[in-house]
Scaffold this motif. Structure first.
Motif, mmCIF file in Angstrom:
data_model
loop_
_atom_site.group_PDB
_atom_site.id
_atom_site.type_symbol
_atom_site.label_atom_id
_atom_site.label_comp_id
_atom_site.label_asym_id
_atom_site.label_seq_id
_atom_site.Cartn_x
_atom_site.Cartn_y
_atom_site.Cartn_z
ATOM 1 N N SER A 7 31.912 36.560 36.394
ATOM 2 C CA SER A 7 32.655 36.075 36.889
ATOM 3 C C SER A 7 31.983 34.756 37.611
ATOM 4 N N ASN A 148 38.949 36.137 41.776
ATOM 5 C CA ASN A 148 37.649 36.422 41.573
ATOM 6 C C ASN A 148 36.889 37.534 42.357
ATOM 7 N N GLY A 151 39.843 40.783 40.387
ATOM 8 C CA GLY A 151 40.424 40.647 39.223
ATOM 9 C C GLY A 151 41.761 40.394 38.987
ATOM 10 N N GLN A 176 39.115 32.099 36.729
ATOM 11 C CA GLN A 176 39.015 33.567 36.565
ATOM 12 C C GLN A 176 39.855 33.825 35.349
ATOM 13 N N HIS A 180 39.651 34.527 29.374
ATOM 14 C CA HIS A 180 39.808 35.967 29.691
ATOM 15 C C HIS A 180 41.135 36.478 29.540
ATOM 16 N N LYS A 199 32.430 29.648 32.608
ATOM 17 C CA LYS A 199 32.928 31.053 33.241
ATOM 18 C C LYS A 199 33.425 31.506 31.807
ATOM 19 N N THR A 304 41.563 41.085 35.430
ATOM 20 C CA THR A 304 40.310 40.522 34.191
ATOM 21 C C THR A 304 39.387 41.501 34.483
ATOM 22 N N VAL A 306 37.035 42.438 36.134
ATOM 23 C CA VAL A 306 36.113 42.353 37.220
ATOM 24 C C VAL A 306 36.524 43.723 38.152
ATOM 25 N N HIS A 336 32.002 36.540 48.042
ATOM 26 C CA HIS A 336 32.473 35.555 46.786
ATOM 27 C C HIS A 336 33.269 34.562 47.184
ATOM 28 N N ARG A 354 30.395 43.343 43.343
ATOM 29 C CA ARG A 354 31.489 42.841 42.230
ATOM 30 C C ARG A 354 30.514 43.116 40.870
ATOM 31 N N SER A 356 31.251 42.537 36.837
ATOM 32 C CA SER A 356 32.111 41.584 36.021
ATOM 33 C C SER A 356 31.508 41.636 34.541
#
Length: 386
Positions: A7, A148, A151, A176, A180, A199, A304, A306, A336, A354, A356
């Motif tokens: 992420s 982020n 997710g 984000q 994805h 990303k 996503t 995360v 974050h 986090r 990811s």
């Protein structure tokens, strides 16, 4: 290292992305739009291919409406600062990144009104509250594609439909989401979209873009050389030249094109399917550990790739350090760059760890990460962890 920090930036990059970068930087890269010689023309041609790739990936009709930037933050600032003016009203959510919230704070100080819709503890946006917040002065709705922190995916199509029905500009921060999840500017009624290259799009750092739909009046963020209208002292407002002042990151943008073509060959749906499977396994594994608290929606279908978590009695940044130092697992602990999102989900005093995963994450990587957290939680609960 087991890399679970996609992420922040994706790693590794597809081989063809690295090859495209090295080919451009080593064999032909010159200043596009400034000269007529072969190397400059070749660079301009390859950069245009990246515009075409972005247009194809996001169903953008006119590739000339795509502006290349150095990152998503620059793209967001370009749109918000170039469109909104005193007396305008903006609606956003409480799950936004500081790349949106800080420019809005600055604009608020200059007379732009901002309404922040409070999301639920899982990060979900209440659409009815958003629709009820619309005023006659509402100029824009701006939403992240996905948080982020947790997710959590935003209901972009529904929000876009509300905006379109009321003549409001709909802007999406796709930091984000791009790469994805499927994003279609026509289907989702997206008027403006900002995205980073490094990303989910799997491109190099130092790349990004801003899509601006037809009919939207936007003032350029920067003034300077564009390679066009060079006799004029006023900054041109032509797309895309007038918004790309200065020399572009040619090798990076060309490599980003290779990355987006890789994504189209693999298919965004397939990427989403693979990442969802990994996310489900990670979430289920962490949920099974006593002393671990998870945040965000319980279903990976709503997010996503995360997973945000905390280990009871262990500071999130300390947990991240332990995972790195003892287990060679790379994650991110802290807030974050999304303080308001942490207030929303109830972690404003402690932040979160986090995890990811990405397309190069393996099932074995997920299993090792779960077992590492299990060991940390077990030792902490017995008072054995120092």
């Amino acid at each position: 290292m087991i890399y679970l920090d996609n992420s922040a930036t994706s790693f590794p990059k597809p081989p063809e992305v690295l090859a495209a970068f090295m080919d451009a930087a080593g064999n032909y890269c010159a200043n596009p739009g400034r000269s007529s010689h072969f190397m400059a023309a070749r660079t301009a041609q390859e950069i245009f291919k990246t515009r075409l790739a972005a247009a194809a990936l996001f169903n953008i009709e006119d590739p000339g409406r795509i502006i290349f930037t150095k990152n998503c933050t620059e793209a967001v600032n370009m749109a918000l600062g170039g469109i909104l003016k005193r007396g305008d009203h903006v609606i956003t959510s409480s799950m936004e990144h500081n790349s949106v919230m800080r420019p809005l704070r600055r604009l608020r100080e200059n007379g732009v009104e901002v309404t922040v819709i409070r999301c639920d503890r899982r990060g979900r946006l209440p659409l009815l509250d958003m629709a009820a917040a619309v005023r006659s002065s509402t100029r824009m709705i701006v939403l992240t594609a996905a948080s982020n922190v947790t997710g959590t995916k935003m209901p972009l199509r529904e929000a876009g439909r509300i905006a379109a029905s009321r003549g409001i500009i709909f802007m999406v921060d796709a930091a984000q989401g791009a790469g994805h999840m499927e994003l279609d500017v026509k289907r989702d009624h997206i008027d403006i979209m900002a995205a980073p290259g490094h990303k989910g799009l799997l491109g190099p750092q130092g790349t990004g873009f801003l899509y601006v739909g037809e009919g939207i009046d936007m003032k350029p963020l920067l003034a300077g050389g564009t390679g066009s209208r060079s006799k004029e002292l006023s900054q041109p407002g032509d797309f895309p030249d007038g918004y790309e002042a200065g020399t572009l990151n040619g090798p990076g943008i060309i490599a980003l094109g290779a990355a987006m073509r890789f994504i189209m060959r693999k298919g965004v749906r397939e990427i989403e399917r693979e990442e969802r499977s990994l996310t489900e396994e990670l979430r289920e594994g962490l949920e099974s550990i006593e002393g671990v608290e998870l945040y965000g929606p319980p279903s990976a279908a709503e997010t996503t790739a995360v997973v945000a978590a905390n280990i009871r009695g262990v500071d999130c940044e300390e947990a991240s350090r332990i995972l790195n130092d003892r287990f060679a697992i790379g994650v991110r602990g802290g807030f974050h760059c999304s303080g308001l999102a942490h207030i929303t989900i109830g972690t404003e005093s402690r932040g979160a760890v986090r995890f990811s995963p990405g397309i190069y994450t393996s099932q074995e990587d997920i299993e090792k990460a779960v077992e590492a957290v299990r060991e940390i939680a077990s030792l902490k609960s017995k008072g054995l962890w120092k």
